[in-house]
Motif scaffolding. Structure first.
Motif, PDB file in Angstrom:
ATOM      1  N   TYR A   1       1.078  -1.447  -0.008  1.00 22.12           N
ATOM      2  CA  TYR A   1      -0.095  -0.546   0.028  1.00 22.12           C
ATOM      3  C   TYR A   1       0.900   1.104  -0.015  1.00 22.12           C
ATOM      4  N   SER A   2       0.737   2.018  -0.967  1.00 22.88           N
ATOM      5  CA  SER A   2       1.545   3.075  -1.634  1.00 22.88           C
ATOM      6  C   SER A   2       1.843   4.501  -1.476  1.00 22.88           C
ATOM      7  N   LEU A   3       1.360   5.161  -0.318  1.00 22.03           N
ATOM      8  CA  LEU A   3       0.767   6.770  -0.418  1.00 22.03           C
ATOM      9  C   LEU A   3       1.440   7.592  -1.321  1.00 22.03           C
ATOM     10  N   ASN A   4       1.238   8.635  -2.161  1.00 25.96           N
ATOM     11  CA  ASN A   4       1.673   9.632  -2.794  1.00 25.96           C
ATOM     12  C   ASN A   4       1.174  10.875  -2.145  1.00 25.96           C
ATOM     13  N   GLU A   5       1.909  11.254  -2.066  1.00 31.25           N
ATOM     14  CA  GLU A   5       2.308  13.271  -0.975  1.00 31.25           C
ATOM     15  C   GLU A   5       1.624  14.596  -1.935  1.00 31.25           C
ATOM     16  N   ILE A   6       1.334  14.250  -3.205  1.00 29.32           N
ATOM     17  CA  ILE A   6       1.724  15.581  -3.940  1.00 29.32           C
ATOM     18  C   ILE A   6       0.267  15.590  -4.224  1.00 29.32           C
ATOM     19  N   ASN A   7      -0.750  14.588  -4.684  1.00 27.19           N
ATOM     20  CA  ASN A   7      -2.112  14.385  -5.701  1.00 27.19           C
ATOM     21  C   ASN A   7      -2.806  13.971  -4.485  1.00 27.19           C
ATOM     22  N   SER A   8      -2.235  13.384  -2.771  1.00 20.61           N
ATOM     23  CA  SER A   8      -3.054  12.852  -2.232  1.00 20.61           C
ATOM     24  C   SER A   8      -4.368  12.045  -2.172  1.00 20.61           C
ATOM     25  N   THR A   9      -2.864  10.641  -3.074  1.00 27.23           N
ATOM     26  CA  THR A   9      -3.822   9.155  -3.541  1.00 27.23           C
ATOM     27  C   THR A   9      -2.818   8.337  -2.832  1.00 27.23           C
ATOM     28  N   LEU A  10      -4.062   6.773  -3.055  1.00 28.91           N
ATOM     29  CA  LEU A  10      -3.503   5.436  -2.036  1.00 28.91           C
ATOM     30  C   LEU A  10      -3.503   4.540  -3.368  1.00 28.91           C
ATOM     31  N   LEU A  11      -2.459   4.185  -3.603  1.00 29.26           N
ATOM     32  CA  LEU A  11      -1.648   2.945  -4.790  1.00 29.26           C
ATOM     33  C   LEU A  11      -2.109   1.848  -4.368  1.00 29.26           C
ATOM     34  N   VAL A  12      -2.287   0.648  -4.584  1.00 29.61           N
ATOM     35  CA  VAL A  12      -2.077  -0.948  -4.141  1.00 29.61           C
ATOM     36  C   VAL A  12      -1.526  -1.564  -5.385  1.00 29.61           C
ATOM     37  N   TYR A  13      -1.148  -2.544  -4.336  1.00 24.50           N
ATOM     38  CA  TYR A  13      -0.289  -2.736  -5.516  1.00 24.50           C
ATOM     39  C   TYR A  13       0.168  -4.715  -4.939  1.00 24.50           C
ATOM     40  N   LYS A  14       0.180  -5.588  -6.138  1.00 23.86           N
ATOM     41  CA  LYS A  14       0.070  -6.647  -6.091  1.00 23.86           C
ATOM     42  C   LYS A  14       2.001  -6.833  -5.764  1.00 23.86           C
ATOM     43  N   ILE A  15       2.249  -7.878  -5.110  1.00 28.94           N
ATOM     44  CA  ILE A  15       4.458  -7.924  -5.346  1.00 28.94           C
ATOM     45  C   ILE A  15       4.712  -9.085  -5.161  1.00 28.94           C
ATOM     46  N   SER A  16       5.140  -9.489  -6.433  1.00 31.04           N
ATOM     47  CA  SER A  16       5.892 -11.046  -6.785  1.00 31.04           C
ATOM     48  C   SER A  16       7.033 -11.282  -5.502  1.00 31.04           C
ATOM     49  N   GLN A  17       7.507 -12.456  -5.619  1.00 26.37           N
ATOM     50  CA  GLN A  17       8.569 -13.422  -4.695  1.00 26.37           C
ATOM     51  C   GLN A  17       9.856 -12.424  -5.493  1.00 26.37           C
ATOM     52  N   ASP A  18       9.983 -11.884  -6.204  1.00 31.40           N
ATOM     53  CA  ASP A  18      11.418 -11.332  -6.499  1.00 31.40           C
ATOM     54  C   ASP A  18      11.456  -9.779  -7.042  1.00 31.40           C
ATOM     55  N   GLY A  19       9.896  -9.293  -5.534  1.00 41.24           N
ATOM     56  CA  GLY A  19       9.988  -7.379  -5.393  1.00 41.24           C
ATOM     57  C   GLY A  19       9.108  -6.843  -7.006  1.00 41.24           C
ATOM     58  N   GLN A  20       8.474  -7.234  -8.368  1.00 41.15           N
ATOM     59  CA  GLN A  20       7.516  -7.327  -9.258  1.00 41.15           C
ATOM     60  C   GLN A  20       6.716  -6.329  -8.323  1.00 41.15           C
ATOM     61  N   LEU A  21       6.160  -4.729  -8.945  1.00 44.80           N
ATOM     62  CA  LEU A  21       5.248  -4.123  -8.741  1.00 44.80           C
ATOM     63  C   LEU A  21       3.866  -4.941  -9.382  1.00 44.80           C
ATOM     64  N   GLU A  22       2.291  -5.396  -9.089  1.00 41.86           N
ATOM     65  CA  GLU A  22       1.580  -4.846 -10.158  1.00 41.86           C
ATOM     66  C   GLU A  22       0.302  -4.232  -9.713  1.00 41.86           C
ATOM     67  N   PHE A  23      -0.221  -2.690 -10.404  1.00 40.78           N
ATOM     68  CA  PHE A  23      -1.216  -2.263  -9.999  1.00 40.78           C
ATOM     69  C   PHE A  23      -2.317  -2.799  -9.769  1.00 40.78           C
ATOM     70  N   LEU A  24      -2.862  -2.733  -8.649  1.00 40.67           N
ATOM     71  CA  LEU A  24      -4.247  -2.682  -8.302  1.00 40.67           C
ATOM     72  C   LEU A  24      -5.559  -1.901  -7.596  1.00 40.67           C
ATOM     73  N   GLN A  25      -4.976  -0.852  -7.831  1.00 43.67           N
ATOM     74  CA  GLN A  25      -6.350  -0.027  -7.142  1.00 43.67           C
ATOM     75  C   GLN A  25      -5.921   1.520  -6.779  1.00 43.67           C
ATOM     76  N   LEU A  26      -6.603   2.850  -7.208  1.00 46.07           N
ATOM     77  CA  LEU A  26      -6.083   3.853  -6.587  1.00 46.07           C
ATOM     78  C   LEU A  26      -7.171   4.645  -6.095  1.00 46.07           C
ATOM     79  N   LEU A  27      -7.177   5.008  -4.782  1.00 49.76           N
ATOM     80  CA  LEU A  27      -8.294   5.684  -4.146  1.00 49.76           C
ATOM     81  C   LEU A  27      -7.371   6.771  -3.814  1.00 49.76           C
ATOM     82  N   PRO A  28      -8.475   7.871  -3.376  1.00 52.31           N
ATOM     83  CA  PRO A  28      -8.357   9.368  -3.306  1.00 52.31           C
ATOM     84  C   PRO A  28      -8.058   8.824  -1.633  1.00 52.31           C
TER      85      PRO A  28
END
Length: 346
Positions: free
Chosen positions: A209-236
Motif C-alpha cells: 500500500y503506497s501513499l502519494n504525497e503530492i496528489n493525496s492518493t493511495l495505490l495498491v500493488y501486488k508484489i511478486s516473490q522477486d519484488g515486482q509491483l503490479e497495480f491493483l487499485q487507486l484511491l483518493p
C-alpha cells in the motif's frame, strides 16, 4: 498494567531535546514523557534496531548526519554511540534491515540511497554502498529533481522499495548481504505528479500500500516473490469536495491485516480503509488527527490505539480505534515541539 515504550523524533533545534522517550499505558491510553536527549538538529526519522537496544536517527539538514544511540527504556537511559555523514543533504528516512546488520537511508535533497554496516554495539560503520537517483517530474515546485523519500524492506527478503517523490517512481533494490551493494531489479511509474512518499506491507498477503504525497492518493500493488509491483487499485485520500491544500504523509497496515490508515496534512485527518479479501481497499471514513499537520503516526501493538505526531500544532495525540476500525476518539493530547516521527520500541 501493561505498557509500551515509544520514541519520537522532531524538527527541533540542536539545543532542545529533539528525541524523546515515552511510556504508553495500554489500558488507558495515557502517554508519559520519560526523558529527552538534545545535541542533534532536526532528528526527524528514527529506526529502531530489531533487538530493541539501539536506534538510529537522521538529522534532516543540509549535509546531514546519521546518529546511533544505545537505549535502555526501563532505566530511562539514552546514550549516543557515534555519527556518520548522511552522504547527501536532508536524510529523510532510515531503515535497519531485519538482521540488524545494515542501515539503509535516503537523502531527499541529495537524491542518494545509502547503505552502512551496523556493528554489534550499534555503531554505524563507514558508507558501504550508494546509488544516486536522477530525473524529475511535472510539478516544478516539488519535482525539480529526484527526491527519494523512503527505503523500506520487503518482509523476509533482501529486497527494498524506494519511493521517489521527485520522479514518480518506486524502485525495487536487492541488497547484497555480504557487501551492502544495491542492485536495481525493477522500477514502476506512478501517475505523473503523484509524488510517492511512504509505503506499507500487508502482514500476510503479497500486497503493498503506497501513499502519494503530492496528489493525496493511495495505490495498491501486488508484489511478486522477486519484488515486482503490479497495480491493483487507486484511491483518493481526501474528499472531492475539499478544495484546500493537502499533502499526505504516512501510511500503515494494522498488524492483523484488516485495516490500512493514512494521514493528511492540510485536511488534518486520518483516512481509514478496510482490506478486502483480494487485498483491495474499501473506504471506511475520515477522522480528525486531533491536531494540525499529522506527519507521522504509529499503531500500538494490539491495534486499539494510534499515536499521531501533529507537527504544526506541536502535539502528540492518542486516538482510540473503535470496532469499525476507524480511530474515532481523542483520548490524550501532549504538547511537544514539532513531532514528526513516532516509533514503538520492539
Amino acid at each position: 498494567m501493561a505498557s509500551s515504550y515509544l520514541l519520537t523524533g522532531s524538527y527541533s533545534s540542536e539545543k532542545e531535546p529533539g528525541i524523546k522517550l515515552w511510556e504508553f499505558e495500554d489500558t488507558t491510553g495515557e502517554l508519559t514523557e520519560l526523558m529527552g536527549i538534545a545535541g542533534i538538529e532536526r532528528p526527524s526519522f528514527i529506526a529502531v534496531h530489531p533487538n530493541g537496544t539501539s536506534f538510529v536517527a537522521a538529522s534532516e539538514v543540509g549535509n546531514g548526519e546519521l546518529v546511533s544511540y544505545w537505549i535502555q527504556p526501563a532505566a530511562k537511559k539514552i546514550v549516543e554511540i557515534n555519527r556518520q555523514s548522511s552522504n547527501g543533504d536532508h536524510p529523510a528516512h532510515v531503515t535497519i534491515d531485519e538482521t540488524g546488520q545494515w542501515l539503509l537511508t535516503v537523502t531527499y535533497s541529495g537524491a542518494t540511497v545509502n547503505v552502512y554496516p551496523l556493528h554489534a554495539d550499534g555503531a554505524i560503520g563507514e558508507l558501504a554502498a550508494s546509488v544516486m537517483h536522477e530525473g524529475s517530474g511535472p510539478n516544478p515546485d516539488r519535482q525539480d529533481a529526484a527526491h527519494p523519500h523512503s527505503v523500506i524492506q520487503v518482509p523476509g527478503k533482501n529486497l527494498f522499495l524506494v519511493s521517489d517523490l521527485g520522479t514518480d517512481t518506486i524502485s525495487t533494490y536487492k541488497l547484497d548481504a555480504n557487501t551492502g551493494t544495491l542492485t536495481l531489479k525493477y522500477k514502476v511509474k506512478t501517475e505523473a505528479g503523484a509524488g510517492p512518499r511512504h509505503l506499507s506491507f500487508h502482514p500476510e498477503k503479497p500486497l503493498v500500500y503506497s501513499l502519494n504525497e503530492i496528489n493525496s492518493t493511495l495505490l495498491v500493488y501486488k508484489i511478486s516473490q522477486d519484488g515486482q509491483l503490479e497495480f491493483l487499485q487507486l484511491l483518493p485520500l481526501v474528499p472531492d469536495s475539499y478544495t484546500g491544500e493537502n499533502t499526505s504523509a504516512e501510511i500503515t497496515v494494522s498488524s492483523d491485516g484488516l485495516f490500512v490508515y493514512a494521514s493528511n496534512r492540510g485536511h488534518d485527518s486520518i483516512a481509514s480503509f478496510a482490506v478486502q479479501e483480494n487485498g483491495t481497499l474499501e473506504n471506511i471514513g475520515l477522522t480528525s488527527s486531533g491536531g494540525e499537520g499529522p506527519r507521522h503516526f504509529t499503531l500500538i501493538p494490539g491495534n486499539v490505539w494510534m499515536v499521531v505526531a501533529n507537527e504544526n500544532s506541536h502535539t502528540l495525540v492518542v486516538l482510540k480505534i473503535v470496532g469499525s476500525g476507524a480511530p474515532c476518539t481523542v483520548e490524550n493530547t501532549i504538547q511537544t515541539t514539532a513531532p514528526v516521527c513516532v516509533k514503538v520500541i520492539k
